[in-house]
Scaffold this active site. Structure first.
Site, PDB file in Angstrom:
ATOM      1  NE  ARG A  91     -10.993   6.831  13.441  1.00  0.00           N
ATOM      2  CZ  ARG A  91     -11.943   6.082  12.880  1.00  0.00           C
ATOM      3  NH1 ARG A  91     -12.906   5.605  13.634  1.00  0.00           N
ATOM      4  NH2 ARG A  91     -11.922   5.829  11.594  1.00  0.00           N
ATOM      5  CB  CYS A 137      32.440  14.654  -6.419  1.00  0.00           C
ATOM      6  SG  CYS A 137      30.989  13.805  -7.084  1.00  0.00           S
ATOM      7  CD  GLU A 180     -20.852   1.231   4.373  1.00  0.00           C
ATOM      8  OE1 GLU A 180     -19.941   2.032   4.655  1.00  0.00           O
ATOM      9  OE2 GLU A 180     -21.803   0.987   5.123  1.00  0.00           O
ATOM     10  CB  CYS A 185      33.971  13.843 -10.106  1.00  0.00           C
ATOM     11  SG  CYS A 185      34.277  12.515  -8.897  1.00  0.00           S
ATOM     12  CB  SER A 200     -10.776   1.871  14.901  1.00  0.00           C
ATOM     13  OG  SER A 200     -10.051   1.582  13.729  1.00  0.00           O
ATOM     14  CE  LYS A 208     -10.287   0.612   6.393  1.00  0.00           C
ATOM     15  NZ  LYS A 208      -9.522   1.852   6.194  1.00  0.00           N
TER      16      LYS A 208
END
Length: 673
Positions: free
Chosen positions: A136, A431, A113, A410, A82, A115
C-alpha cells in the site's frame, strides 16, 4: 495560541512516528484504541484552529507510510486508501445514521468481511498475467515486492476464465497462519536469529526481504477484498458480486463474507466472529462493513484518506483473568531487579501467556497485587501482555508480596532507591546474572562486536566457568566452545577468529564495552577525548571526571567507583594486555580534521547504513572531529539518514535540521579519510 500550535505539531510528530513503526516495521507501540483517540484529538484541534495551522501533510490526510527501504516504488493506478476505524457499537450506529442521512430512503445492504491482521497488497494483472505487486505504501506510491509475491502459492500468476479484463488492480491482504508463525519462530530460535513479534510483523518482514527461498514465502497467505482499476465495461453493481467474480478468476476470497440489511444482523455477525476469534488459525482484529451497492458507494464518495461508505469495526483488546502463582525477579545488566508475575497459562489472541512484567515495585503497590490474586490481563495492541487490575479473591491462600532483601542470584544485600520503586544488586560482576549480561554487552555491537557470542553462548561459557571476566574471552580455545550445546567445530573456529579480529579497538569503544551504568557511546567519547589514554583515566580524580561537560554527577560517580574497585582494576589491567587500545584523537592531523564539514559539529544518525555499521559511522565522525549525539535538538547541526529512519528524522524536519543522505555522507567522508 503558541502553546496550541506547539501541541498540535508534537501530536502530529507522535502519530507520524507510530505510523512509521506500524507500516514500516509492523511494530505496534500503542493499542488501536489509543491511536484512534490521538487521531480524533488531532482532527478536532485541526478543525478548530485550521485558520492558522492547516497542513496537507498532516497524518489526518495521509494513508499509511512509505517504508524507507531500498525497494523500488511504483504509482498505483488508483489510490489505495485506508479505512476509518471505530471501536464501539455507538460509533458504528453513528456511521449508519450518517449513511442513511445521505442516501435518505434508499434501501441499504452492507457487505461484512473479516478484517485480517496482515499487510495490504495491490496486484496488477495485464492480459491475465501478474506483472507487478506493490504494498500500500502511502496510498499513492507502493513498494515493488513482485519477486517475493510470485513465490506465494495462493496468489495465481495467471488468471483463468474467458472474461478476464485486459488490466486490473486486485486488492487484498497478505497474512500468516498461526501454526506457520510458530514454526517460523522455532526456526529463528534454532538459528539464533531474532524472533518475529506477531504474524503481521512476520508477513511484512518476509514480503520485503530479498533473495528468500520459496520455503519461507510459502508461509504467507493471500485473501482478496476487492479491486481498484478495471479496464473495459465493469458492469458489476455490488461489492459482494465483485468478490465472487474475483474468485471465479482463480483468486482466493474469504469464506466468511456476508450481506446484511439490518443493524441486528450486522451486530450479531460481529459478536459471532468475536466469539470464535481465538479458535481461528489466523489473526483478525475486527470486521469491515461496506455499503454493498457500487452506485451508492459512488454517491457517498471518499475523503483523502478513506472511503465514506466503509468502516472497520475493531475488537477491543482481549481481556482474560488468571491467577498469580508467584513473583520471579529478573536481574538486569546494571543490577536493577524487575518483578515478573508468573500466572496460570492463558491464551489471548492465539498466544499463550505465562509471565508478565510488572516493570517495578511501584507497579505492584499501585495495582495492589498479592500472591493468589485473580487478575485481569490483556495484550495491549494485541502484542504486550499487561495486568490491568485485580479481581479480588476471597480465598484463604492470598498472601502479600514480600519485597526481596537478597539478590536471587548472588544472595548479596539489595539496595533500595527512590522509595522502593527501584531495587538494585550492587555486587556488580560478582553477581553471576549481572556478569552474564555485562559479558554479553561486552561482545555485542555496542562493545567489541564479536560475532557468534550471543547471550545463550555467553551464559553457557559462564555456567561452565570458562569465562569469569572480560579477559577470559581472549584465552578461549576451540575445544572449550565445542563442548557447548549447538556449537560445532566450524562455528567454534569462526568465534575464535572473531575474538582475534576484535583486539584492535579505540579507547572510546573500550570504555563503552565495559558496560558501566550511564556510560554509553556519547559519554565514552567525551571521556576518551579528554583523557586520551586508559592510564590517564585510571589516575583521574572524581572532581576531574565530574567537571567534564556532558558527563554529570551520577555518571561520574559510577565510572569513578568502577575504576577504583580492586577487582575491576585487575580486570582492566588484564584486558589492556590482551587488547590494542588506541586513541582516535592523538594520531589525526588537526589540519585535516578542521577542514572537513563535520569538524566540531553535532551529528545525529537515524536509520540503518548500508556501507557501515552504526558504530563504524560514529567512529568516523569522531575521527573527523565531530560529536555524535543520541537525540535531536535545536543544537544539532546535521542528521545522517539511512534505511528505515525513526522518530529522530521526523523531529529534525520540524526543527529544520539539515539532512544528509547516506550517499552524500559517503561522498563527503571519502575526501577526508
Amino acid at each position: 495560541m503558541i502553546f496550541i500550535k506547539s501541541y498540535i505539531l508534537k501530536l502530529r510528530e507522535k502519530i507520524r512516528y507510530y505510523n512509521y513503526l506500524y507500516y514500516s516495521f509492523s511494530s505496534q507501540k500503542i493499542s488501536d484504541c489509543r491511536y484512534d483517540y490521538l487521531m480524533k484529538k488531532l482532527r478536532y484541534l485541526e478543525n478548530k484552529y485550521k485558520h492558522f495551522l492547516f497542513m496537507k501533510d498532516s497524518p489526518t490526510f495521509q494513508v499509511g507510510s512509505l517504508c524507507a527501504s531500498d525497494l523500488k516504488t511504483y504509482k498505483h493506478i488508483t489510490p489505495m486508501l485506508s479505512l476509518n476505524h471505530v471501536f464501539s457499537i455507538r460509533d458504528y450506529l453513528n456511521f449508519y445514521k450518517k449513511t442513511k442521512k445521505v442516501l435518505k430512503k434508499q434501501i441499504i445492504c452492507f457487505c461484512c468481511e473479516l478484517k485480517l491482521d496482515g499487510l495490504a497488497l495491490n496486484l496488477v494483472y495485464e492480459k491475465g498475467k501478474l506483472v507487478i505487486a506493490m504494498t500500500r505504501g502511502n496510498g499513492i506510491l507502493g513498494e515493488n515486492v513482485t519477486d517475493n509475491v510470485k513465490k506465494i502459492f495462493s496468489i495465481p500468476k495467471k488468471l483463468v476464465g474467458k472474461d478476464v479484463p485486459e488490466k486490473i488492480e486486485v486488492r487484498g491482504e497478505v497474512f500468516m497462519l498461526k501454526n506457520d508463525f510458530i514454526r517460523l519462530n522455532n526456526i529463528a530460535v534454532r538459528s539464533q536469529m531474532k524472533k518475529f513479534s506477531n504474524t503481521r510483523n512476520a508477513s511484512s518482514g518476509l514480503l520485503r526481504q530479498k533473495n528468500l527461498k520459496n520455503i519461507f514465502m510459502n508461509n504467507l497467505m493471500f485473501c482478496c477484498y476487492g479491486y481498484g482499476y478495471c479496464s473495459g465495461n465493469d458492469d458489476i453493481l455490488n461489492h459482494y458480486d465483485k468478490l465472487q467474480k474475483l474468485h471465479s478468476w482463480g483468486l482466493p476470497i474469504s469464506g466468511y463474507n456476508c450481506v446484511f440489511n439490518s443493524n441486528y444482523d450486522i451486530l450479531n455477525f460481529y459478536n459471532k466472529i468475536e466469539s470464535i476469534r481465538s479458535f481461528l488459525n489466523f489473526n483478525i482484529d475486527g470486521i469491515v462493513i461496506k455499503v454493498n451497492s457500487i452506485p451508492l458507494q459512488n454517491k457517498l464518495g471518499y475523503t483523502r484518506r478513506a472511503p465514506v461508505w466503509a468502516i472497520a469495526l475493531k475488537f477491543f483488546d482481549q481481556e482474560k483473568t488468571s491467577k498469580i502463582l508467584k513473583i520471579e525477579y529478573k536481574i538486569g545488566r546494571t543490577g536493577v531487579i524487575t518483578p515478573i508475575a508468573v500466572v496460570d497459562p492463558i491464551c489471548i489472541s492465539g498466544v499463550i501467556i505465562r509471565r508478565i512484567s510488572l516493570y517495578n515495585f511501584h507497579e505492584i503497590k499501585k495495582l495492589g497485587i498479592r500472591l493468589g490474586d485473580i487478575v485481569k490481563i490483556k495484550r495491549s495492541g494485541d502484542v504486550i501482555p499487561k495486568i490491568i487490575s485485580v479481581v479480588r479473591n476471597c480465598s484463604n491462600d492470598v498472601q502479600d508480596i514480600v519485597f526481596p532483601h537478597l539478590c536471587p542470584s548472588c544472595r548479596s544485600k539489595l539496595k533500595i532507591y527512590d522509595k522502593r520503586i527501584k531495587i538494585r544488586c550492587i555486587n556488580n560482576l560478582k553477581c553471576k546474572e549481572q556478569l552474564k549480561k555485562t559479558l554479553y554487552y561486552f561482545c555485542s555491537k555496542s562493545g567489541l562486536n564479536i560475532l557468534g557470542l550471543g547471550f545463550k553462548t555467553v551464559s553457557k561459557l559462564v555456567n561452565k566457568n570458562y569465562v569469569k571476566n572480560f579477559s577470559d574471552f581472549f584465552n578461549l580455545h576451540e575445544n572449550a566452545l565445542i563442548t557447548l550445546d549447538e556449537v560445532g567445530k566450524k562455528n567454534a573456529s569462526n568465534i575464535i577468529d572473531a575474538i582475534h579480529n576484535s583486539k584492535n579497538i579505540t579507547f572510546s569503544k573500550f570504555l563503552c564495552a565495559l558496560g558501566i551504568d550511564e556510560i554509553g557511546t556519547v559519554k565514552s567519547d567525551i571521556l576518551s577525548k579528554h583523557f586520551l589514554s586508559l592510564s590517564n583515566l585510571m589516575n583521574a580524580t572524581f572532581s576531574e571526571i565530574c567537571s567534564l561537560k556532558g558527563i554529570g554527577f551520577i555518571a561520574s560517580r559510577n565510572i569513578f567507583n568502577f575504576i577504583n574497585d580492586e577487582s575491576n582494576k585487575n580486570v582492566i589491567l588484564n584486558l589492556s594486555k590482551s587488547l590494542n587500545i588506541s586513541s582516535s584523537y592523538d594520531n589525526v592531523s588537526y589540519v585535516r580534521k578542521s577542514s572537513n564539514p563535520f569538524f566540531k559539529k553535532k551529528i545525529v544518525f537515524s536509520g540503518t547504513l548500508n556501507k557501515f555499521s552504526r558504530s563504524q559511522a560514529v567512529d568516523i565522525i569522531k575521527e573527523l572531529g565531530g560529536n555524535v549525539m543520541s537525540n535531536v535538538s535545536i543544537k544539532t547541526d546535521y542528521i545522517v539518514i539511512g534505511k528505515n529512519p525513526g522518530s529522530k528524522f521526523f523531529k529534525s524536519n520540524i526543527l529544520n535540521i539539515k539532512v544528509i543522505l547516506e550517499q552524500n555522507f559517503l561522498e563527503i567522508i571519502k575526501n577526508y579519510l
